[in-house]
Design an enzyme around this catalytic site. Structure first.
Site, PDB file in Angstrom:
ATOM      1  N   GLY A 249       3.329   3.734  -6.509  1.00 33.90           N
ATOM      2  CA  GLY A 249       4.315   3.240  -7.470  1.00 33.90           C
ATOM      3  C   GLY A 249       4.938   4.304  -8.344  1.00 33.90           C
ATOM      4  N   GLU A 291      -1.950   6.270  -3.670  1.00 32.20           N
ATOM      5  CA  GLU A 291      -1.183   5.869  -2.484  1.00 32.20           C
ATOM      6  C   GLU A 291       0.325   5.962  -2.697  1.00 32.20           C
ATOM      7  OE1 GLU A 291      -4.057   2.328  -0.911  1.00 32.20           O
ATOM      8  OE2 GLU A 291      -2.680   1.808  -2.533  1.00 32.20           O
ATOM      9  N   PRO A 292       0.857   7.163  -2.908  1.00 31.55           N
ATOM     10  CA  PRO A 292       2.308   7.259  -3.079  1.00 31.55           C
ATOM     11  C   PRO A 292       3.041   6.974  -1.775  1.00 31.55           C
ATOM     12  CG  PRO A 292       1.328   9.453  -2.955  1.00 31.55           C
ATOM     13  CD  PRO A 292       0.193   8.482  -2.942  1.00 31.55           C
ATOM     14  N   GLY A 293       4.124   6.227  -1.856  1.00 32.14           N
ATOM     15  CA  GLY A 293       4.960   5.974  -0.681  1.00 32.14           C
ATOM     16  C   GLY A 293       6.339   6.540  -0.951  1.00 32.14           C
ATOM     17  N   ARG A 294       7.073   5.786  -1.765  1.00 28.80           N
ATOM     18  CA  ARG A 294       8.440   6.166  -2.120  1.00 28.80           C
ATOM     19  C   ARG A 294       8.573   7.628  -2.566  1.00 28.80           C
ATOM     20  NH1 ARG A 294      12.001   2.361  -4.155  1.00 28.80           N
ATOM     21  NH2 ARG A 294      10.220   1.042  -4.662  1.00 28.80           N
ATOM     22  N   ARG A 331      18.409  -2.549   0.345  1.00 25.50           N
ATOM     23  CA  ARG A 331      17.891  -2.497  -1.030  1.00 25.50           C
ATOM     24  C   ARG A 331      18.898  -2.969  -2.072  1.00 25.50           C
ATOM     25  NH1 ARG A 331      16.541   1.713  -3.347  1.00 25.50           N
ATOM     26  NH2 ARG A 331      14.907   0.815  -4.635  1.00 25.50           N
ATOM     27  N   TYR A 335      17.530  -5.856  -4.337  1.00 27.50           N
ATOM     28  CA  TYR A 335      17.168  -5.491  -5.713  1.00 27.50           C
ATOM     29  C   TYR A 335      18.356  -5.037  -6.559  1.00 27.50           C
ATOM     30  CZ  TYR A 335      12.805  -4.428  -3.070  1.00 27.50           C
ATOM     31  OH  TYR A 335      11.724  -4.440  -2.237  1.00 27.50           O
ATOM     32  N   CYS A 362      28.528  -9.632   7.883  1.00 30.63           N
ATOM     33  CA  CYS A 362      29.257 -10.823   7.449  1.00 30.63           C
ATOM     34  C   CYS A 362      28.587 -11.487   6.250  1.00 30.63           C
ATOM     35  CB  CYS A 362      29.363 -11.792   8.613  1.00 30.63           C
ATOM     36  SG  CYS A 362      30.180 -11.039   9.995  1.00 30.63           S
ATOM     37  N   TYR A 391      12.005   2.894   2.169  1.00 28.82           N
ATOM     38  CA  TYR A 391      12.358   1.469   2.230  1.00 28.82           C
ATOM     39  C   TYR A 391      13.798   1.233   2.705  1.00 28.82           C
ATOM     40  CZ  TYR A 391       8.035   1.259  -0.412  1.00 28.82           C
ATOM     41  OH  TYR A 391       6.740   1.417  -0.800  1.00 28.82           O
TER      42      TYR A 391
HETATM   43  C1  PLP Z   1       3.793  -0.438  -1.568  1.00 33.11           C
HETATM   44  C2  PLP Z   1       2.453   0.027  -1.874  1.00 33.11           C
HETATM   45  C3  PLP Z   1       2.222   1.357  -2.215  1.00 33.11           C
HETATM   46  C4  PLP Z   1       3.328   2.370  -2.342  1.00 33.11           C
HETATM   47  O1  PLP Z   1       4.200   2.107  -3.392  1.00 33.11           O
HETATM   48  P1  PLP Z   1       5.371   3.158  -3.724  1.00 33.11           P
HETATM   49  O2  PLP Z   1       6.120   2.523  -4.825  1.00 33.11           O
HETATM   50  O3  PLP Z   1       6.190   3.282  -2.496  1.00 33.11           O
HETATM   51  O4  PLP Z   1       4.715   4.429  -4.111  1.00 33.11           O
HETATM   52  C5  PLP Z   1       0.927   1.760  -2.432  1.00 33.11           C
HETATM   53  N1  PLP Z   1      -0.116   0.882  -2.341  1.00 33.11           N
HETATM   54  C6  PLP Z   1       0.086  -0.408  -2.036  1.00 33.11           C
HETATM   55  C7  PLP Z   1      -1.081  -1.306  -1.945  1.00 33.11           C
HETATM   56  C8  PLP Z   1       1.361  -0.895  -1.813  1.00 33.11           C
HETATM   57  O5  PLP Z   1       1.540  -2.176  -1.523  1.00 33.11           O
END
Ligand code: PLP
Length: 432
Positions: A249, A291-294, A331, A335, A362, A391
């Site tokens: 997050g 757990e970084p994603g974004r 997105r 959002y 469309c 995403y």
């Molecule tokens: C989506 C998610 C993440 C990653 O969130 P980001 O905002 O992309 O960093 C990490 N852990 C869990 C459990 C998630 O659902």
């Protein structure tokens, strides 16, 4: 000049990513096209690892949340960087597996994992399962028993922390669909059930409070609540929790007005909060997982389009249409996300007009953005939408039977296809 520093302008006045001319990329691979700067992905991975190494007194692991960007090639990069991965479905586990990702460094999430997914996880010895609810706890224990396995699990906890982000991406409050609530006895009951499950090994607790978080405080609050709970568990059951996963997050800037979260400071404060609290409570300092994603992939990506029509409405609104839209970037429609864009072949020219960038689907809501300041765009120009690495590709669809774009990886100023463009026959593959 740009929101991410991997972008530039070359002597031709064209936008570059990782030193590569984006207009050339559009010409070579066609549009729409996703471009990922792998040098930046690697740099971001290292930033997290180095911060954890510096401030954590215990073991740690950075797991890339692969739902933000998932394909075989990215799992190989993440593995080379020594990270673990989060997966949320059999599809992601399978993709990671086929990319040779070590299953012991994979973690499985989800609020409704199917029997097929749990069996796959057990049979393939996925390192950690983050259990969401009691039904799953029971099912997983049974499946593990049938396979003579003992699975390491964490329990997903709702710590009751509001991260002040979009309601679709907050996940840590009591009415969230994810996990066990701390406020009620739900969480402690789940811990007792987990401890007494013959084929499960409760190693830790997990929480994830939301996405695009710019403040450090919610993370610290979550860490504190989780440690209070770990203390409570020790007092009531004499069981010691050894692993704390605080989720992802971490916020990143999409436009220049956004301020970046300082990752190093954030990790430093989280680690010191955990250490202090553990000492105070007489607990062993738990290993830390994040757990970084974004924040690993978002700024590494851009999307290239070809500009089609231009429409000037009598009220002054200008629409610039592109050859993609909500199919490759949902997105905005989900959002109302804000993006910056550049006419890639006019990147050195002044931005002079505010436009709405319209997709080709469309739906009137199919926009990439409104009031986007842009160079004067005309048919045939290449439009680059910035910070689309997270995403976007992972959320794409075939709505209107539009074809999925290719993904190109740029690294050391070289480029290669990581995912091929879909063909018309791909669309028909499962039609009978
Ligand atoms: C989506 C998610 C993440 C990653 O969130 P980001 O905002 O992309 O960093 C990490 N852990 C869990 C459990 C998630 O659902």
């Amino acid at each position: 000049m740009f929101v991410s520093r991997n972008l530039g302008v070359n002597e031709k006045g064209n936008l570059t990513i990782g030193g590569v001319d984006t207009v050339e990329l559009a010409k070579k691979y066609g549009t729409p096209l996703y471009v990922m700067d792998i040098d930046l992905v690697r740099e971001n991975c290292r930033k997290y690892k180095e911060a954890l190494k510096k401030y954590c007194k215990t073991d740690f692991l950075v797991c890339f949340a692969s739902k933000s960007f998932c394909c075989k090639e990215i799992y190989k990069i993440i593995n080379e960087e020594g990270l673990g991965v989060d997966t949320v479905s059999i599809g992601e586990m399978y993709t990671a597996n086929k990319a040779g990702f070590p299953t012991e460094k994979m973690c499985l999430h989800g609020n409704n994992k199917t029997r097929e997914e749990l069996e796959y996880a057990v049979k393939n010895k996925i390192g950690r399962i983050v259990v969401d609810n009691l039904t799953e706890l029971k099912n997983l224990n049974n499946i593990a028993k049938e396979n003579n396995a003992k699975m390491d699990i964490l329990l997903r906890i709702k710590p009751g922390v509001d991260a002040h982000v979009h309601e679709y991406v907050t996940t840590g409050t009591i009415d969230s669909k994810f996990g066990f609530a701390l406020e009620t006895d739900e969480a402690i009951d789940a811990v007792k059930e987990a401890i007494s499950s013959s084929n499960l090994n409760l190693v830790g607790l997990h929480c994830h409070i939301g996405s695009q978080i710019f403040e450090i405080k919610p993370f610290l609050l979550a860490a504190e609540k989780m440690l209070n709970f770990i203390k409570n568990i020790k007092e009531t059951t004499n069981y010691e929790i050894l692993e704390l996963n605080l989720g992802g997050g971490f916020g990143i800037p999409y436009v220049k007005e956004d301020v970046a979260l300082n990752v190093e400071n954030c990790i430093k404060e989280i680690a010191s909060t955990i250490e202090e609290k553990s000492k105070k409570f007489g607990l062993k300092i738990p290993n830390l997982i994040i757990e970084p994603g974004r924040s690993i992939v978002a700024q590494a990506g851009i999307t290239l389009y070809t500009v089609g029509g231009r429409k000037e409405i009598s009220n002054g609104k200008i629409y610039i249409s592109v050859d993609g839209g909500m199919t490759d970037n949902p997105r905005y429609i989900l959002y109302k996300s804000v993006y910056d864009a550049v006419v890639a072949n006019k990147a050195s020219e002044k931005k002079e007009e505010k436009v709405s960038i319209a997709g080709k689907c469309c739906e009137s809501g199919d926009l990439i953005g409104e009031n986007v300041l842009l160079q004067r765009a005309k048919e045939g120009d290449v439009l680059a939408v910035l910070v689309t690495g997270a995403y976007n590709y992972s959320m794409l669809s075939n709505y209107n039977r539009n074809l999925n774009p290719a993904v190109v990886f740029v690294e050391n100023k070289e480029c290669k296809i990581a995912v091929k463009r879909q063909t018309l026959d791909d669309l028909l593959r499962n039609d009978i």
